[in-house]
Design a protein around this motif. Structure first.
Motif, PDB file in Angstrom:
ATOM      1  N   PHE A  51       0.860  -1.190   0.000  1.00  0.00           N
ATOM      2  CA  PHE A  51       0.000   0.000   0.000  1.00  0.00           C
ATOM      3  C   PHE A  51       0.895   1.238   0.000  1.00  0.00           C
ATOM      4  O   PHE A  51       2.103   1.131   0.203  1.00  0.00           O
ATOM      5  CB  PHE A  51      -0.911  -0.001   1.241  1.00  0.00           C
ATOM      6  N   ILE A  95      -4.444 -10.962   2.546  1.00  0.00           N
ATOM      7  CA  ILE A  95      -4.254 -11.572   1.217  1.00  0.00           C
ATOM      8  C   ILE A  95      -3.226 -10.715   0.471  1.00  0.00           C
ATOM      9  O   ILE A  95      -3.422  -9.506   0.298  1.00  0.00           O
ATOM     10  CB  ILE A  95      -5.568 -11.587   0.396  1.00  0.00           C
ATOM     11  N   VAL A 128      -0.445 -10.884  -2.949  1.00  0.00           N
ATOM     12  CA  VAL A 128       0.092 -11.620  -4.100  1.00  0.00           C
ATOM     13  C   VAL A 128       1.254 -10.800  -4.663  1.00  0.00           C
ATOM     14  O   VAL A 128       1.134  -9.566  -4.827  1.00  0.00           O
ATOM     15  CB  VAL A 128      -1.008 -11.835  -5.177  1.00  0.00           C
ATOM     16  N   ARG A 130      -3.247 -11.635 -11.068  1.00  0.00           N
ATOM     17  CA  ARG A 130      -4.255 -11.954 -12.096  1.00  0.00           C
ATOM     18  C   ARG A 130      -4.068 -13.360 -12.654  1.00  0.00           C
ATOM     19  O   ARG A 130      -4.312 -13.619 -13.819  1.00  0.00           O
ATOM     20  CB  ARG A 130      -4.151 -10.909 -13.209  1.00  0.00           C
ATOM     21  N   ARG A 131      -3.575 -14.271 -11.805  1.00  0.00           N
ATOM     22  CA  ARG A 131      -3.449 -15.678 -12.223  1.00  0.00           C
ATOM     23  C   ARG A 131      -4.316 -16.576 -11.343  1.00  0.00           C
ATOM     24  O   ARG A 131      -4.075 -17.784 -11.271  1.00  0.00           O
ATOM     25  CB  ARG A 131      -1.995 -16.135 -12.103  1.00  0.00           C
ATOM     26  N   GLY A 132      -5.214 -15.950 -10.583  1.00  0.00           N
ATOM     27  CA  GLY A 132      -6.113 -16.744  -9.757  1.00  0.00           C
ATOM     28  C   GLY A 132      -5.514 -17.154  -8.409  1.00  0.00           C
ATOM     29  O   GLY A 132      -6.106 -17.965  -7.687  1.00  0.00           O
ATOM     30  N   ALA A 150      -4.993 -15.343  -5.549  1.00  0.00           N
ATOM     31  CA  ALA A 150      -5.767 -14.879  -4.393  1.00  0.00           C
ATOM     32  C   ALA A 150      -7.046 -15.714  -4.267  1.00  0.00           C
ATOM     33  O   ALA A 150      -7.421 -16.127  -3.168  1.00  0.00           O
ATOM     34  CB  ALA A 150      -6.099 -13.398  -4.556  1.00  0.00           C
ATOM     35  N   LYS A 151      -7.668 -15.963  -5.396  1.00  0.00           N
ATOM     36  CA  LYS A 151      -8.907 -16.755  -5.394  1.00  0.00           C
ATOM     37  C   LYS A 151      -8.669 -18.130  -4.784  1.00  0.00           C
ATOM     38  O   LYS A 151      -9.444 -18.595  -3.939  1.00  0.00           O
ATOM     39  CB  LYS A 151      -9.380 -16.904  -6.844  1.00  0.00           C
ATOM     40  N   LEU A 171     -12.400  -7.786   5.557  1.00  0.00           N
ATOM     41  CA  LEU A 171     -12.544  -6.329   5.558  1.00  0.00           C
ATOM     42  C   LEU A 171     -11.807  -5.773   4.343  1.00  0.00           C
ATOM     43  O   LEU A 171     -10.640  -6.119   4.124  1.00  0.00           O
ATOM     44  CB  LEU A 171     -11.891  -5.795   6.838  1.00  0.00           C
ATOM     45  N   ASN A 175     -10.412  -0.019  -2.457  1.00  0.00           N
ATOM     46  CA  ASN A 175      -9.593  -1.122  -2.982  1.00  0.00           C
ATOM     47  C   ASN A 175     -10.435  -1.943  -3.979  1.00  0.00           C
ATOM     48  O   ASN A 175     -10.928  -3.020  -3.669  1.00  0.00           O
ATOM     49  CB  ASN A 175      -9.089  -1.993  -1.820  1.00  0.00           C
ATOM     50  N   SER A 210      -9.628  -5.694  -4.804  1.00  0.00           N
ATOM     51  CA  SER A 210     -10.032  -6.660  -3.784  1.00  0.00           C
ATOM     52  C   SER A 210     -11.554  -6.782  -3.719  1.00  0.00           C
ATOM     53  O   SER A 210     -12.078  -7.861  -3.455  1.00  0.00           O
ATOM     54  CB  SER A 210      -9.494  -6.246  -2.417  1.00  0.00           C
ATOM     55  N   ASN A 259     -13.467  -6.536  -6.256  1.00  0.00           N
ATOM     56  CA  ASN A 259     -13.794  -7.422  -7.400  1.00  0.00           C
ATOM     57  C   ASN A 259     -13.506  -8.874  -7.040  1.00  0.00           C
ATOM     58  O   ASN A 259     -14.285  -9.773  -7.368  1.00  0.00           O
ATOM     59  CB  ASN A 259     -12.966  -7.047  -8.635  1.00  0.00           C
ATOM     60  N   LEU A 260     -12.356  -9.067  -6.382  1.00  0.00           N
ATOM     61  CA  LEU A 260     -11.986 -10.427  -5.974  1.00  0.00           C
ATOM     62  C   LEU A 260     -13.083 -11.016  -5.084  1.00  0.00           C
ATOM     63  O   LEU A 260     -13.573 -12.130  -5.328  1.00  0.00           O
ATOM     64  CB  LEU A 260     -10.645 -10.385  -5.217  1.00  0.00           C
ATOM     65  N   SER A 266     -16.232 -11.711  -6.957  1.00  0.00           N
ATOM     66  CA  SER A 266     -16.152 -12.896  -7.832  1.00  0.00           C
ATOM     67  C   SER A 266     -16.305 -14.188  -7.017  1.00  0.00           C
ATOM     68  O   SER A 266     -16.617 -15.234  -7.561  1.00  0.00           O
ATOM     69  CB  SER A 266     -14.830 -12.904  -8.614  1.00  0.00           C
TER      70      SER A 266
HETATM   71  C1  LIG Z   1      -6.106  -7.941  -4.623  1.00  0.00           C
HETATM   72  C2  LIG Z   1      -5.111  -9.047  -4.883  1.00  0.00           C
HETATM   73  C3  LIG Z   1      -4.971  -9.887  -3.630  1.00  0.00           C
HETATM   74  C4  LIG Z   1      -5.648  -9.908  -6.033  1.00  0.00           C
HETATM   75  O1  LIG Z   1      -4.767 -10.998  -6.230  1.00  0.00           O
HETATM   76  P1  LIG Z   1      -4.723 -11.814  -7.612  1.00  0.00           P
HETATM   77  O2  LIG Z   1      -4.026 -13.086  -7.369  1.00  0.00           O
HETATM   78  O3  LIG Z   1      -4.202 -10.925  -8.664  1.00  0.00           O
HETATM   79  O4  LIG Z   1      -6.277 -12.050  -7.865  1.00  0.00           O
HETATM   80  P2  LIG Z   1      -6.899 -13.229  -8.722  1.00  0.00           P
HETATM   81  O5  LIG Z   1      -6.041 -13.474  -9.909  1.00  0.00           O
HETATM   82  O6  LIG Z   1      -7.226 -14.377  -7.853  1.00  0.00           O
HETATM   83  O7  LIG Z   1      -8.227 -12.525  -9.210  1.00  0.00           O
HETATM   84  C5  LIG Z   1      -9.516 -12.947  -8.844  1.00  0.00           C
HETATM   85  C6  LIG Z   1     -10.515 -11.866  -9.239  1.00  0.00           C
HETATM   86  O8  LIG Z   1     -10.230 -10.653  -8.526  1.00  0.00           O
HETATM   87  C7  LIG Z   1     -10.513  -9.517  -9.361  1.00  0.00           C
HETATM   88  N1  LIG Z   1      -9.258  -8.785  -9.627  1.00  0.00           N
HETATM   89  C8  LIG Z   1      -8.001  -9.148  -9.262  1.00  0.00           C
HETATM   90  N2  LIG Z   1      -7.116  -8.216  -9.692  1.00  0.00           N
HETATM   91  C9  LIG Z   1      -7.827  -7.262 -10.329  1.00  0.00           C
HETATM   92  C10 LIG Z   1      -7.465  -6.057 -10.988  1.00  0.00           C
HETATM   93  N3  LIG Z   1      -6.192  -5.663 -11.086  1.00  0.00           N
HETATM   94  N4  LIG Z   1      -8.452  -5.301 -11.519  1.00  0.00           N
HETATM   95  C11 LIG Z   1      -9.737  -5.680 -11.440  1.00  0.00           C
HETATM   96  N5  LIG Z   1     -10.149  -6.837 -10.837  1.00  0.00           N
HETATM   97  C12 LIG Z   1      -9.198  -7.610 -10.282  1.00  0.00           C
HETATM   98  C13 LIG Z   1     -11.090 -10.076 -10.635  1.00  0.00           C
HETATM   99  O9  LIG Z   1     -12.490 -10.208 -10.442  1.00  0.00           O
HETATM  100  C14 LIG Z   1     -10.441 -11.442 -10.668  1.00  0.00           C
HETATM  101  O10 LIG Z   1     -11.137 -12.375 -11.460  1.00  0.00           O
HETATM  102  P3  LIG Z   1     -10.797 -12.449 -13.041  1.00  0.00           P
HETATM  103  O11 LIG Z   1      -9.308 -12.477 -13.184  1.00  0.00           O
HETATM  104  O12 LIG Z   1     -11.468 -13.727 -13.442  1.00  0.00           O
HETATM  105  O13 LIG Z   1     -11.418 -11.223 -13.639  1.00  0.00           O
HETATM  106  C15 LIG Z   1      -3.725  -8.475  -5.301  1.00  0.00           C
HETATM  107  O14 LIG Z   1      -3.926  -7.503  -6.299  1.00  0.00           O
HETATM  108  C16 LIG Z   1      -2.932  -7.872  -4.179  1.00  0.00           C
HETATM  109  O15 LIG Z   1      -2.105  -8.537  -3.549  1.00  0.00           O
HETATM  110  N6  LIG Z   1      -3.179  -6.569  -3.927  1.00  0.00           N
HETATM  111  C17 LIG Z   1      -2.515  -5.846  -2.833  1.00  0.00           C
HETATM  112  C18 LIG Z   1      -2.945  -6.326  -1.463  1.00  0.00           C
HETATM  113  C19 LIG Z   1      -4.421  -6.227  -1.218  1.00  0.00           C
HETATM  114  O16 LIG Z   1      -5.105  -5.285  -1.625  1.00  0.00           O
HETATM  115  N7  LIG Z   1      -4.910  -7.248  -0.500  1.00  0.00           N
HETATM  116  C20 LIG Z   1      -6.288  -7.363  -0.130  1.00  0.00           C
HETATM  117  C21 LIG Z   1      -6.574  -6.547   1.052  1.00  0.00           C
HETATM  118  S1  LIG Z   1      -8.280  -6.718   1.488  1.00  0.00           S
END
Ligand SMILES: CC(C)(COP(=O)(O)OP(=O)(O)OC[C@H]1O[C@@H](n2cnc3c(N)ncnc32)[C@H](O)[C@@H]1OP(=O)(O)O)[C@@H](O)C(=O)NCCC(=O)NCCS
Length: 272
Positions: A25, A71, A73, A79-81, A83-84, A105, A110, A113, A115-116, A119
Motif C-alpha cells: 500500500f 491476502i 500476491v 491476475r493468475r487466480g 488470491a482466489k 474487511l 480497494n 479486492s 472485485n476479488l 467474484s
Molecule cells: C487484490 C489481490 C490480492 C488480487 O490478487 P490476484 O491473485 O491478482 O487475484 P486473482 O487473480 O485471484 O483474481 C480474482 C478476481 O479478482 C478480481 N481482480 C483481481 N485483480 C484485479 C485487478 N487488477 N483489476 C480488477 N479486478 C481484479 C477479478 O475479479 C479477478 O477475477 P478475473 O481475473 O477472473 O477477472 C492483489 O492484487 C494484491 O495482492 N493486492 C494488494 C494487497 C491487497 O489489496 N490485499 C487485499 C486486502 S483486502
C-alpha cells in the motif's frame, strides 16, 4: 515446469514473503508486524512456485465464523487466480470446522479486492469508518462508567451491535463474551441525566504494539467526546501510542488529533 503448491506457511518463508509485501500500500504494509503471531496461530497459507512463496493469506475461526485477512500476491504474479485459490482454501478449512459465515474487511477504495470478493460471491454487509486519535492527559473528571454484569445492560449492548473489533478482526458478540468483556472492564459508556449517550468497547491490540482499538457503537456528540477524552487520558497513562477507532457512525465530533483515515466494507458470505 513450474511446481505450484498451496500449504501452511513456515517460519522460513518469512523473508521471501516480506520482500514482496514491502510496498503493498502507499503507506507500506503490516505483514512484518503480524507474521510471527500468525505462524503461531496457524492457518497462515502460502502459495509457492518451485518452493518460493508468491502469495499468502491468513484465516482464523471464531464462534463458527471465518475471518480472512492479509491476502497478498507478488506484484509480478497477479491476475493468475492465486488470491482466489487462497480464499477458497480458507473457506474449505472453515467448512471442515463447521463455520457458517466467512468475513473479510476491504477498504472502500480497494477496487481490485472488492472485485476479488465479488467474484467469490461475498456481499458488502456493513460500512465501517476508521479514525485515529492520539493520547492526551486531561485534568477533569468525565462521566464515563464501566458496564456492569447484569442482564439489562447485556441485552442493551447486544441490541446495538453484533460484533466488536479486536486486532482488526470483527468478532461476534454473544452473551458469554459480552460478560467477559464486562468483567475485563472493556465496555464503557457515558451517561447524562441518567441516559446513556455513548457506548464503546475497547481492547489492546494483540498484534500491534501499544495500540488501543475502540469499537464505538453509538453516541451523541457529548457522549462521544466524553468517551474519547477518557480514553485519551487512559492511553497517555499506559504507554499507548495511538487509539484506533472503528465505528459505523458516519460523523464524529471535531476533536484535536482525531483524524479520519479510511472507510471499509465488512464483506460477508454464507458458506454452508
Ligand atoms: C487484490 C489481490 C490480492 C488480487 O490478487 P490476484 O491473485 O491478482 O487475484 P486473482 O487473480 O485471484 O483474481 C480474482 C478476481 O479478482 C478480481 N481482480 C483481481 N485483480 C484485479 C485487478 N487488477 N483489476 C480488477 N479486478 C481484479 C477479478 O475479479 C479477478 O477475477 P478475473 O481475473 O477472473 O477477472 C492483489 O492484487 C494484491 O495482492 N493486492 C494488494 C494487497 C491487497 O489489496 N490485499 C487485499 C486486502 S483486502
Amino acid at each position: 515446469m513450474i511446481d505450484m503448491e498451496l500449504r501452511k506457511a513456515k517460519s522460513s518463508d518469512k523473508n521471501k514473503v516480506l520482500e514482496f509485501c514491502k510496498t503493498t500500500f502507499s503507506w507500506g504494509d503490516y505483514i512484518s508486524d503480524v507474521w510471527d503471531d500468525w505462524i503461531l496461530e496457524g492457518n497462515l497459507l502460502v502459495l509457492t512456485e518451485n518452493d518460493v512463496p508468491v502469495a499468502i493469506c491468513h484465516c482464523s475461526i471464531n464462534i463458527e465464523q471465518l475471518w480472512i485477512e492479509g491476502i497478498r500476491v507478488n506484484k509480478n504474479l497477479r491476475r493468475r487466480g492465486f488470491a482466489k485459490r487462497l480464499v477458497q482454501e480458507s473457506e474449505f478449512i472453515a467448512k471442515n470446522n463447521n463455520c457458517k459465515i466467512s468475513q473479510m474487511l476491504i477498504a472502500t477504495n480497494n477496487q481490485k479486492s472488492l472485485n476479488l470478493a465479488g467474484s467469490l460471491t461475498y456481499k458488502k454487509d456493513e460500512i465501517w469508518n476508521f479514525y485515529s486519535l492520539l493520547p492526551k492527559k486531561i485534568n477533569y473528571k468525565t462521566n464515563v462508567k464501566f458496564a456492569t454484569n447484569n442482564k439489562s445492560i447485556i441485552d442493551f449492548i447486544l441490541s446495538f451491535t453484533s460484533s466488536y473489533v479486536r486486532s482488526w478482526r470483527w468478532l461476534r458478540l454473544t452473551n458469554t463474551n459480552v460478560k467477559s468483556l464486562i468483567d475485563e472492564k472493556k465496555i464503557l459508556y457515558s451517561e447524562h441525566k441518567g441516559t446513556i449517550n455513548a457506548l464503546a468497547i475497547f481492547t489492546k491490540s494483540d498484534h500491534f504494539k501499544n495500540i488501543l482499538m475502540l469499537t464505538l457503537i453509538f453516541g451523541n456528540e457529548n457522549g462521544i467526546k466524553e468517551i474519547l477524552s477518557y480514553l485519551q487520558n487512559y492511553a497517555a497513562q499506559t504507554n499507548i501510542v495511538r487509539i484506533q477507532i472503528l465505528t459505523k457512525l458516519k460523523n464524529l465530533p471535531k476533536i484535536n488529533t482525531l483524524e479520519k483515515k479510511l472507510s471499509f466494507y465488512l464483506m460477508k458470505k454464507e458458506i454452508q
